[in-house]
Each structure stands twice: as structure tokens, then as C-alpha cells.
Design an enzyme around this catalytic site. Sequence first.
Site, PDB file in Angstrom:
ATOM      1  N   ASN B 125       0.788  -1.085   0.013  1.00 29.79           N
ATOM      2  CA  ASN B 125      -0.002  -0.006  -0.129  1.00 29.79           C
ATOM      3  C   ASN B 125       0.859   1.275   0.065  1.00 29.79           C
ATOM      4  O   ASN B 125       0.269   2.392   0.018  1.00 29.79           O
ATOM      5  CB  ASN B 125      -1.029  -0.024   0.930  1.00 29.79           C
ATOM      6  CG  ASN B 125      -0.183  -0.008   2.628  1.00 29.79           C
ATOM      7  OD1 ASN B 125       0.778  -0.073   2.765  1.00 29.79           O
ATOM      8  ND2 ASN B 125      -1.211   0.166   3.602  1.00 29.79           N
ATOM      9  N   LEU B 127       3.096   1.812  -2.687  1.00 32.75           N
ATOM     10  CA  LEU B 127       3.281   1.809  -4.013  1.00 32.75           C
ATOM     11  C   LEU B 127       2.493   2.701  -4.879  1.00 32.75           C
ATOM     12  O   LEU B 127       2.829   3.439  -5.770  1.00 32.75           O
ATOM     13  CB  LEU B 127       3.515   0.628  -4.920  1.00 32.75           C
ATOM     14  CG  LEU B 127       4.357  -0.510  -4.244  1.00 32.75           C
ATOM     15  CD1 LEU B 127       4.112  -1.719  -5.045  1.00 32.75           C
ATOM     16  CD2 LEU B 127       5.659  -0.031  -3.834  1.00 32.75           C
ATOM     17  N   CYS B 244      -1.619  10.218   6.803  1.00 35.95           N
ATOM     18  CA  CYS B 244      -2.082   9.667   5.586  1.00 35.95           C
ATOM     19  C   CYS B 244      -2.804   8.214   5.476  1.00 35.95           C
ATOM     20  O   CYS B 244      -3.493   8.195   4.977  1.00 35.95           O
ATOM     21  CB  CYS B 244      -0.847   9.600   4.564  1.00 35.95           C
ATOM     22  SG  CYS B 244      -0.337  11.088   4.105  1.00 35.95           S
ATOM     23  N   CYS B 419     -15.032  -1.555  13.852  1.00 33.65           N
ATOM     24  CA  CYS B 419     -14.345  -0.305  13.340  1.00 33.65           C
ATOM     25  C   CYS B 419     -13.174  -0.961  12.468  1.00 33.65           C
ATOM     26  O   CYS B 419     -13.146  -2.191  12.305  1.00 33.65           O
ATOM     27  CB  CYS B 419     -14.111   0.802  14.188  1.00 33.65           C
ATOM     28  SG  CYS B 419     -12.841   0.627  15.289  1.00 33.65           S
TER      29      CYS B 419
END
EC number: 2.7.7.80
Lengths: 111, 461
Positions: B125, B127, B244, B419
Site C-alpha cells: 500500500n 506503491l 495519510c 471499526c
Amino acid sequence: MQLTIEFGGGLELLCDSVKIHNINVDPQDGEKQGSIDIISSFFNQLTLKNLLSWVRTNVIKERPEMFMKGDSVRPGVLVLVNDADWELSGQLDTVLEEKDNVVFISTLHGG
Amino acid sequence: MDSNSVEATRIRQEIDSLKSKKLNIEQQISSLEAQLHQLELNSNTASSLSNGNLGNSNGLSPDMIYRYSRHLLLPSFGVQGQANLLKSSVLVIGAGGLGSPALLYLAACGVGRIGIVDHDIVELNNLQRQIIHTEAYIGKSKVESAADACRSINSSTQIVEHKEAFRTSNALEIVSKYDVVVDATDNAPSRYMINDCCVVLGKPLVSGAALGLEGQLTVYNYNGGPCYRCLFPTPPPTNACQRCADSGVLGVVPGVIGCLQALEAIKVASLVGEPLSGRMLLLDAVSGRFRNVKLRGRSLQCEACGDHAVLTRQTFLDFDYEKFTQTPLSPGPLKLNLLSVDARISSTEYSEKVTEGETHVLVDVRPAHHYKIVSLPNSINIPLSTLEDRLPEISASLEKEAKKDSLDSGSSASLFVICRRGNDSQRAVELLHKLGFSSAKDIIGGLESWAHNVDPKFPTY
Ligand SMILES: [Zn+2]
């Protein structure tokens, strides 16, 4: 007084994800919100301090503590008046003029 | 297992094995090429020495003149700019979304020596935005991957690998070996630490940041300009620091900012142009607008660079940046522990209850756009932020389930909350308990735990 205010760096999430707001503020409004500034109200001027309390009441929809701390912005928020750091124009005492552009931007850390 | 899936597994294994052989060969080739290049450089120097001159007085070998010809042709950059660059060294801290393009350009342009600091490994994840890494390096060190990529672009640039976390204990030693520092990290404590280290050592700092669809860029501590602490003397509250990994980022946005960081580093190192000091560039990718704003000057009261600042090598070593910013330096996922043991169940226990057919309602409290990525069957999505307003929906679902399984009027359906990682589900259960749903339980570790412990095919993100 017509002003454009803008939010960025995630602060727009506090006002329904709208980044740009064209607003009309009566210089007396800030005073009515309780932040009495004798000199500026005498000259019928709008200071950034007045504007902040106006924005908090009229624009910010949630978590106001993510926008302000005390009567200033919270740490990590840059305030730009016509594309210049508000430190250069007197911070809270900056006197705003018709058509001014005020940006509130949260510093980013991601990478 | 049917024969198709056996065959697929075999093919996958063969592909993996071939890929690793290919990588190995590529590494051998690039190492040999570097050796060959070094030999050629040495013999060039030897022959030119025997000739008594280089053929030109600017110190650039024929290879270099050819490689950097487009720079040399630029009147404002020229031989002098290139020569300065070749003599300079740049340290890039973070080989992620910002560091990837920054490193590619710094390697290509002819910086003499480039250092790369990171302690992470390459993951799938990454790339989408960390374009220096390739699939073949998944599971390997980011520094190693980035260094190989830089060497394959320019074997004449010296690449130094710092495969370690950047900490006060190693910061001074690492940074002191470079002329310019590029902050390509992703968290608040690192940004304060890198700033202070650069102030102590008098190094210019090219700082970039990106999140979502926005980016920011400036140069700190350059030529009497402000430092990071002049602008942000007090760290922001922790819940104002989005990451992020939680908020998302469009890959090309850190890409743009990383390229601009390379540009600023090149300007500083080559002594060409006007570095972005005392100014900040703000990118709003959605509207396609850049804003170049004027910043305050250096603050005389600044605790790092002000006239009465007490920052020294020793105070830097002793400063606790994690405590100062209330944020860990390597932000692992937050692990809350709000609830008592009997208000929680594990993902495997939940899976058993589903198999046994226990009457229940599963509430997924993630934001709606997360729920759209992937969700458990029969769960209902009520984001945490709307939970209080939507309690009637939970009551209605509980009644419906109880009726469907015709439970006695005395007993009711159980209520589980899930969650992404098991933090928000605890907050939700805490709230539900307060609001009268006293039997609500959270699923420990959320969907990540489900994927890890129950269903390995369940997508993670
Ligand atoms: Zn400073």
C-alpha cells in the site's frame, strides 16, 4: 464589510468542507460577540480579533476547539492576510479593510 | 482445495521465485556497472593527468559533460551550478511519498553525495505514491530499495544508506555530514526534531508536507530566515494531526511537493536562484491553485534560533520530542483501552457466534467512505459521528432480529460494534453504555483483527 475567508489543511472540515466563504461582516458585530475592543469600535474598525470571534460564531459548525484557543487561533494554524503571515500585520490587532482575503490554514505533517 | 487453486498456488510460487532471481541478477549487474564506472573514472583521471590537463579547466569529465549537458546549457545554471552541485551533499529523511520523487531527481541531477534515512520496509500500500519503490522490493528495507533505484539512475553519485530510525541519539552525527537536509517525514515530533538539529548544526532545511489533496513547502533556517519553531512555537493538539494512513492522500500530491523539495535543495546546493525562505508555497490540488505567501522573519523569541535560545547539542540530545508533541515518532496505530474485559469480544469469538447463529446486530461505526471499501456481511453502517442521532435505528434492528429468530420477550438480540482497528468501536461502546445500550460489546482489533485471525482473504487497507 465584504471579506473572503478561506480554510485549508483540514480546517475546512470544521465548516461543512467548504473552503471559500464570501462574508459580509458589520464591524460592530465582533463587539456584540463580547470581544470588546474599545479603540477599534471607536473608529468603527474590524480587527482580526473581532473577525475570529465572528467566524467562530457564524462559520465554524463543529469542534471550535480545533480552530481557536483562547481568543486566538490554536497552535499549528497559520493566518494569512492578503497572502502574508498575520505576524507581519499585527496579528490579532490587524485592521481589516474592504475586500481583504484572510486564510486560515492548518500545518500539515503528512508525507 | 480444487486442482485450479493448487495450480494457481504453484504458478504464484514460481513467479515469486523468478522475480527474486531477476532482482538478484539486476543487483549484480548494477554493482558490476558501478565497479566498471569507477575503473573508467580512475583511468580517465590517470590519462588526463598524464596529459597534464583535463582538456578543459572546469573539472568536469567528458562523461559528466555529456550526462549533465542540459544543465550546462542553461545560462543561469551552467558549469558553475553543476560544479557546485557535484561538490554538495544532501540528506533526505524519509523515503516515502515525498522522499521518493525528491531522491529520484537528486540522484539524476548530480548531487555528489546523497544520504537516505528510513527504518521502514516497503509495503504494497506504499506503491500508490512512493514511486521510487517497486513490487520486487516489497518486504525489503525502503533505504535499500531507494538506494538501488538512485544508483541505477546515476552510478556516479555516492549513495549513503542510513537504515535506522532518526532519533536525537543519531541525528547530530548523521546531519553533520551533509550540506542540505530534506525533511520528507510524516509526523510532528520528527519535524520539530529535524528542525532543531538543523538549527544546532546550521544546516538549511527543505521542508515539505502533503495530506489529502493539499501540500506545503518552505525552506527553514536559511540565510537568516525563520525556522520551523519561529512559525510554530507550540505543537498542535494531537487530534489536529491527521495521518495519510487514516485520512488518505492522492499519490501525486506528495509527488508534486517532493519534486519541489528536490528543486529547492538543488537551488540551495548549487547556489543558483532564490530559495523559498521566509515564504511558503501552498498547493490546493482540487482547485489547481498554488499560493505563494510571505512568512514572518526569524523570531527573536524563538526557542530554537532566537537571540536568547538555549538550544545546544546537549539540550537537543536531552529533549523529549514525543512528550513535547504528545505523539510517538513512529506512529504505530493508536491502541486504546477504554472498556472492561466483559464489554469486549475477540474477532474469533465473534466469528464463533456467527457460526452458532446467535441473534445479534453488528454496527460498523467507520465513516461511510470506509464502509464502501469493504465491510462484513449483515453489518449496518452508523458512523461514530452520527451515532447519537441514530440510536432509534439500532433499537429497531435489535427488535427486528429478536422477532425474526422469535426470541422470548424477555431476551433480546446482542449488540456488537466494529471499526477498522478497534479504537472507535470502543468509543462507540462507551457512548452506547451511557445511552442505555448496556450490553453493547466491541470487537477487539476491529476488521484488521478479523482479517488477521479469522479470514485472511478479507481485504485490509
Ligand atoms: Zn526559530
